[in-house]
Write a protein that holds these residues in place. Structure first.
Motif, PDB file in Angstrom:
ATOM      1  N   ALA A  93      -2.134   2.950  -5.686  1.00  0.00           N
ATOM      2  CA  ALA A  93      -1.979   2.859  -4.232  1.00  0.00           C
ATOM      3  C   ALA A  93      -1.785   1.422  -3.776  1.00  0.00           C
ATOM      4  O   ALA A  93      -1.067   1.158  -2.822  1.00  0.00           O
ATOM      5  CB  ALA A  93      -3.181   3.473  -3.532  1.00  0.00           C
ATOM      6  N   LEU A  94      -2.447   0.489  -4.444  1.00  0.00           N
ATOM      7  CA  LEU A  94      -2.269  -0.921  -4.091  1.00  0.00           C
ATOM      8  C   LEU A  94      -1.565  -1.606  -5.247  1.00  0.00           C
ATOM      9  O   LEU A  94      -2.094  -1.654  -6.363  1.00  0.00           O
ATOM     10  CB  LEU A  94      -3.630  -1.573  -3.828  1.00  0.00           C
ATOM     11  CG  LEU A  94      -4.334  -1.098  -2.557  1.00  0.00           C
ATOM     12  CD1 LEU A  94      -5.766  -1.580  -2.521  1.00  0.00           C
ATOM     13  CD2 LEU A  94      -3.594  -1.572  -1.315  1.00  0.00           C
ATOM     14  N   CYS A 151      -8.259  -0.971  -7.576  1.00  0.00           N
ATOM     15  CA  CYS A 151      -7.684   0.321  -7.188  1.00  0.00           C
ATOM     16  C   CYS A 151      -7.481   1.176  -8.440  1.00  0.00           C
ATOM     17  O   CYS A 151      -6.763   0.776  -9.353  1.00  0.00           O
ATOM     18  CB  CYS A 151      -6.361   0.105  -6.458  1.00  0.00           C
ATOM     19  SG  CYS A 151      -5.667   1.639  -5.829  1.00  0.00           S
ATOM     20  N   PRO A 152      -8.121   2.337  -8.511  1.00  0.00           N
ATOM     21  CA  PRO A 152      -8.051   3.130  -9.750  1.00  0.00           C
ATOM     22  C   PRO A 152      -6.710   3.822  -9.936  1.00  0.00           C
ATOM     23  O   PRO A 152      -6.399   4.312 -11.011  1.00  0.00           O
ATOM     24  CB  PRO A 152      -9.167   4.171  -9.560  1.00  0.00           C
ATOM     25  CG  PRO A 152      -9.294   4.327  -8.077  1.00  0.00           C
ATOM     26  CD  PRO A 152      -8.961   2.996  -7.481  1.00  0.00           C
ATOM     27  N   VAL A 153      -5.916   3.887  -8.849  1.00  0.00           N
ATOM     28  CA  VAL A 153      -4.607   4.548  -8.923  1.00  0.00           C
ATOM     29  C   VAL A 153      -3.538   3.515  -8.513  1.00  0.00           C
ATOM     30  O   VAL A 153      -3.838   2.341  -8.381  1.00  0.00           O
ATOM     31  CB  VAL A 153      -4.576   5.785  -8.004  1.00  0.00           C
ATOM     32  CG1 VAL A 153      -5.508   6.854  -8.503  1.00  0.00           C
ATOM     33  CG2 VAL A 153      -4.931   5.407  -6.564  1.00  0.00           C
ATOM     34  N   ILE A 186      -6.237   4.452   4.455  1.00  0.00           N
ATOM     35  CA  ILE A 186      -6.507   3.022   4.394  1.00  0.00           C
ATOM     36  C   ILE A 186      -5.420   2.326   5.197  1.00  0.00           C
ATOM     37  O   ILE A 186      -4.246   2.624   5.047  1.00  0.00           O
ATOM     38  CB  ILE A 186      -6.411   2.533   2.930  1.00  0.00           C
ATOM     39  CG1 ILE A 186      -7.496   3.184   2.072  1.00  0.00           C
ATOM     40  CG2 ILE A 186      -6.461   1.021   2.825  1.00  0.00           C
ATOM     41  CD1 ILE A 186      -8.857   2.612   2.245  1.00  0.00           C
ATOM     42  N   LEU A 231       0.845  -1.200   0.000  1.00  0.00           N
ATOM     43  CA  LEU A 231       0.000   0.000   0.000  1.00  0.00           C
ATOM     44  C   LEU A 231       0.876   1.244   0.000  1.00  0.00           C
ATOM     45  O   LEU A 231       1.743   1.408   0.841  1.00  0.00           O
ATOM     46  CB  LEU A 231      -0.897  -0.002   1.247  1.00  0.00           C
ATOM     47  CG  LEU A 231      -1.646   1.307   1.539  1.00  0.00           C
ATOM     48  CD1 LEU A 231      -2.675   1.600   0.456  1.00  0.00           C
ATOM     49  CD2 LEU A 231      -2.340   1.248   2.887  1.00  0.00           C
ATOM     50  N   CYS A 284      -3.278   7.149  -2.531  1.00  0.00           N
ATOM     51  CA  CYS A 284      -4.676   6.727  -2.381  1.00  0.00           C
ATOM     52  C   CYS A 284      -5.632   7.913  -2.514  1.00  0.00           C
ATOM     53  O   CYS A 284      -5.362   8.992  -2.002  1.00  0.00           O
ATOM     54  CB  CYS A 284      -4.840   6.074  -1.016  1.00  0.00           C
ATOM     55  SG  CYS A 284      -6.522   5.693  -0.573  1.00  0.00           S
ATOM     56  N   ILE A 285      -6.745   7.712  -3.209  1.00  0.00           N
ATOM     57  CA  ILE A 285      -7.731   8.791  -3.321  1.00  0.00           C
ATOM     58  C   ILE A 285      -8.987   8.480  -2.489  1.00  0.00           C
ATOM     59  O   ILE A 285     -10.033   9.097  -2.680  1.00  0.00           O
ATOM     60  CB  ILE A 285      -8.119   9.065  -4.785  1.00  0.00           C
ATOM     61  CG1 ILE A 285      -8.667   7.799  -5.445  1.00  0.00           C
ATOM     62  CG2 ILE A 285      -6.949   9.635  -5.580  1.00  0.00           C
ATOM     63  CD1 ILE A 285      -9.489   8.081  -6.676  1.00  0.00           C
ATOM     64  N   LEU A 286      -8.876   7.509  -1.611  1.00  0.00           N
ATOM     65  CA  LEU A 286      -9.964   7.142  -0.691  1.00  0.00           C
ATOM     66  C   LEU A 286     -11.283   6.861  -1.409  1.00  0.00           C
ATOM     67  O   LEU A 286     -12.332   7.408  -1.056  1.00  0.00           O
ATOM     68  CB  LEU A 286     -10.153   8.242   0.362  1.00  0.00           C
ATOM     69  CG  LEU A 286      -8.998   8.366   1.349  1.00  0.00           C
ATOM     70  CD1 LEU A 286      -9.100   9.655   2.146  1.00  0.00           C
ATOM     71  CD2 LEU A 286      -8.961   7.170   2.294  1.00  0.00           C
ATOM     72  N   CYS A 287     -11.201   6.019  -2.431  1.00  0.00           N
ATOM     73  CA  CYS A 287     -12.416   5.685  -3.180  1.00  0.00           C
ATOM     74  C   CYS A 287     -13.205   4.573  -2.500  1.00  0.00           C
ATOM     75  O   CYS A 287     -14.328   4.294  -2.860  1.00  0.00           O
ATOM     76  CB  CYS A 287     -12.059   5.265  -4.594  1.00  0.00           C
ATOM     77  SG  CYS A 287     -11.272   3.641  -4.668  1.00  0.00           S
ATOM     78  N   TYR A 288     -12.610   3.884  -1.544  1.00  0.00           N
ATOM     79  CA  TYR A 288     -13.225   2.807  -0.761  1.00  0.00           C
ATOM     80  C   TYR A 288     -13.431   1.500  -1.532  1.00  0.00           C
ATOM     81  O   TYR A 288     -13.991   0.553  -1.001  1.00  0.00           O
ATOM     82  CB  TYR A 288     -14.608   3.229  -0.194  1.00  0.00           C
ATOM     83  CG  TYR A 288     -14.558   4.107   1.028  1.00  0.00           C
ATOM     84  CD1 TYR A 288     -14.037   5.385   0.964  1.00  0.00           C
ATOM     85  CD2 TYR A 288     -15.065   3.664   2.244  1.00  0.00           C
ATOM     86  CE1 TYR A 288     -14.018   6.207   2.081  1.00  0.00           C
ATOM     87  CE2 TYR A 288     -15.054   4.475   3.364  1.00  0.00           C
ATOM     88  CZ  TYR A 288     -14.523   5.747   3.274  1.00  0.00           C
ATOM     89  OH  TYR A 288     -14.506   6.568   4.377  1.00  0.00           O
ATOM     90  N   ARG A 289     -13.029   1.456  -2.813  1.00  0.00           N
ATOM     91  CA  ARG A 289     -13.292   0.223  -3.570  1.00  0.00           C
ATOM     92  C   ARG A 289     -12.652  -1.002  -2.925  1.00  0.00           C
ATOM     93  O   ARG A 289     -13.251  -2.064  -2.853  1.00  0.00           O
ATOM     94  CB  ARG A 289     -12.729   0.353  -4.985  1.00  0.00           C
ATOM     95  CG  ARG A 289     -13.561   1.167  -5.935  1.00  0.00           C
ATOM     96  CD  ARG A 289     -12.860   1.166  -7.272  1.00  0.00           C
ATOM     97  NE  ARG A 289     -13.519   1.968  -8.265  1.00  0.00           N
ATOM     98  CZ  ARG A 289     -13.043   2.134  -9.495  1.00  0.00           C
ATOM     99  NH1 ARG A 289     -11.924   1.570  -9.844  1.00  0.00           N
ATOM    100  NH2 ARG A 289     -13.696   2.879 -10.369  1.00  0.00           N
ATOM    101  N   CYS A 290     -11.404  -0.832  -2.447  1.00  0.00           N
ATOM    102  CA  CYS A 290     -10.697  -1.998  -1.897  1.00  0.00           C
ATOM    103  C   CYS A 290     -11.381  -2.497  -0.634  1.00  0.00           C
ATOM    104  O   CYS A 290     -11.384  -3.703  -0.367  1.00  0.00           O
ATOM    105  CB  CYS A 290      -9.232  -1.671  -1.636  1.00  0.00           C
ATOM    106  SG  CYS A 290      -8.976  -0.303  -0.503  1.00  0.00           S
TER     107      CYS A 290
HETATM  108  S1  SF4 Z   1      -8.835   1.147  -3.949  1.00  0.00           S
HETATM  109 FE1  SF4 Z   1      -6.893   2.281  -3.950  1.00  0.00          FE
HETATM  110  S2  SF4 Z   1      -7.460   4.452  -4.082  1.00  0.00           S
HETATM  111 FE2  SF4 Z   1      -9.302   3.317  -3.487  1.00  0.00          FE
HETATM  112  S3  SF4 Z   1      -9.354   3.416  -1.247  1.00  0.00           S
HETATM  113 FE3  SF4 Z   1      -8.306   1.495  -1.787  1.00  0.00          FE
HETATM  114  S4  SF4 Z   1      -6.127   2.033  -1.841  1.00  0.00           S
HETATM  115 FE4  SF4 Z   1      -7.275   3.973  -1.892  1.00  0.00          FE
END
Ligand code: SF4
Ligand code: FES
Length: 370
Positions: A218-219, A214-216, A194, A159, A164-170
């Motif tokens: 970050a993961l 993850c759209p960016v 996260i 991570l 991270c853009i805090l999209c919450y998808r993960c």
């Molecule tokens: S999917 Fe990626 S960008 Fe979105 S909250 Fe999780 S780590 Fe952050």
């Protein structure tokens, strides 16, 4: 006999379609396709509850419905707004939307580092695409960007909270695909991040899918980090008989080496569905099956034409006949154009792939006669 469902007419950017009641404006726009579909950084159709966090999908509703034609006063998140019969929506045809989207991108980039040159997600990053379309060339932000230490989330995932853009998808993946979510968004506002609770590792069989959603960058996949730029790899669709998942994947190869395994993605960057079910893949397929012999190759991946990954990946290309040799009486063109024979500067005996880092004049010094 089942009652026939009355479809709703909705017009988006002057194109009218009919959709089932309950469809969101975003999904209706995706049915039209192309630029009419708003970008979505947090919504993921295969993850229930996702959406409503990032505001990149804002649209203008210029007519509420046939019954109540008043426009909606504010722009609305298309991923969370359901269509009404007779609704009229503007996406790319609205200056207000474009202006707001530019602002949203500016906000998303306030803390996001511009480290695309070293980020593994470059070339397939939704925020990178969005920034090219809506970003500014500079920032107006005068404060320090927030930074975090890199954190290992289990043995295979790293991570990079800074991105991270805090999209919450993960977190939705962890909630809906694994039976024990041990990570989530901690704290709120400027401090939100996260993280795993008490540094617990995520070892569930399907945890790797967090990387795909993850759209960016970050993961990231620790087995692929810094191995290659994605546009130098050759993506092919492949499958194997897997007892845990459907085994349908994309292999990202360099020569005969499998550098990375991911789920197959659709045109919206989401995992493809098979018989109505999302094709999430298990960690064994993703992280352990890194030999070509583990897989049955189905064929080259269908790469979107606009994607940087499509560079040099021409399927069914027909090479034109080489005519130089013909007009030069049989002499091969490389005899005419081989720079090494002419310049004496770059020694063709130096194997560049064995040079550590970028080659410089020093690389050639020992063999240079000048
Ligand atoms: S999917 Fe990626 S960008 Fe979105 S909250 Fe999780 S780590 Fe952050
Ligand atoms: S995609 Fe709709 S708010 Fe993020």
């Amino acid at each position: 006999m089942a009652e026939e469902v009355k479809l709703f007419k909705v017009t988006i950017d002057n194109i009218t379609i009919e959709v089932e009641p309950g469809t969101t404006v975003l999904m209706a726009a995706r049915r039209i396709g192309g630029d009419v579909a708003p970008p979505a950084m947090c919504f993921y159709s295969k993850l229930s509850g996702s959406g409503g966090k990032c505001r990149t999908c804002l649209v203008e509703v210029s007519k509420g419905s046939e019954k109540d034609p008043r426009p909606m006063p504010k722009l609305v998140a298309s991923c969370r707004t359901t269509v009404m019969d007779g609704m009229e929506v503007k996406n790319i045809t609205s200056d207000r939307v474009m202006d707001a989207r530019n602002g949203v991108v500016e906000f998303l980039l306030i803390n996001h580092p511009l480290d695309c040159p070293i980020c593994d997600q470059a070339g397939e990053c939704h925020l990178q695409d969005l920034s090219y379309d809506h970003g500014k060339e500079g920032t107006r932000y005068e404060f320090k960007r927030r930074t975090f230490e890199k954190e290992d989330i289990g043995p295979y995932i790293q991570l990079h909270m800074t991105r991270c853009i805090l999209c919450y998808r993960c977190t939705y993946v962890a909630d809906q695909l694994t039976n024990s979510r041990v990570h989530g968004v901690l704290d709120r506002g400027d401090h939100a991040e996260i993280s795993t609770y008490i540094s617990k590792a995520i070892t569930n069989d399907f945890s790797g899918n967090m990387i795909d959603v993850c759209p960016v960058g970050a993961l990231t996949d620790k087995t692929f980090r810094f191995k290659n730029r994605v546009w130098f790899t050759k993506p092919v669709d492949a499958h194997r008989d897997c007892p845990t998942c459907n085994g349908k994947v994309t292999l990202w190869n360099r020569g005969d080496e499998v550098l990375r395994v991911t789920a197959r993605k659709d045109q919206w960057g989401e995992v493809q569905s098979y018989d109505g079910k999302p094709g999430w893949i298990c960690n064994t397929c993703r992280f352990d099956k890194k030999k070509l012999s583990d897989w049955v190759i189905d064929g080259p991946m269908n790469v979107a034409r606009h994607s940087v990954i499509s560079a040099n990946h021409y399927v069914g290309a027909v090479k034109p006949n080489e005519t130089v040799a013909e007009v030069m009486g049989g002499r091969q063109p490389k005899l005419l154009m081989d720079i090494h024979n002419i310049s004496d500067v770059n020694d063709p005996d130096v194997d560049l792939s064995k040079v550590n880092g970028a080659p410089t004049g020093k690389t050639y010094e020992s063999t240079n006669k000048q």
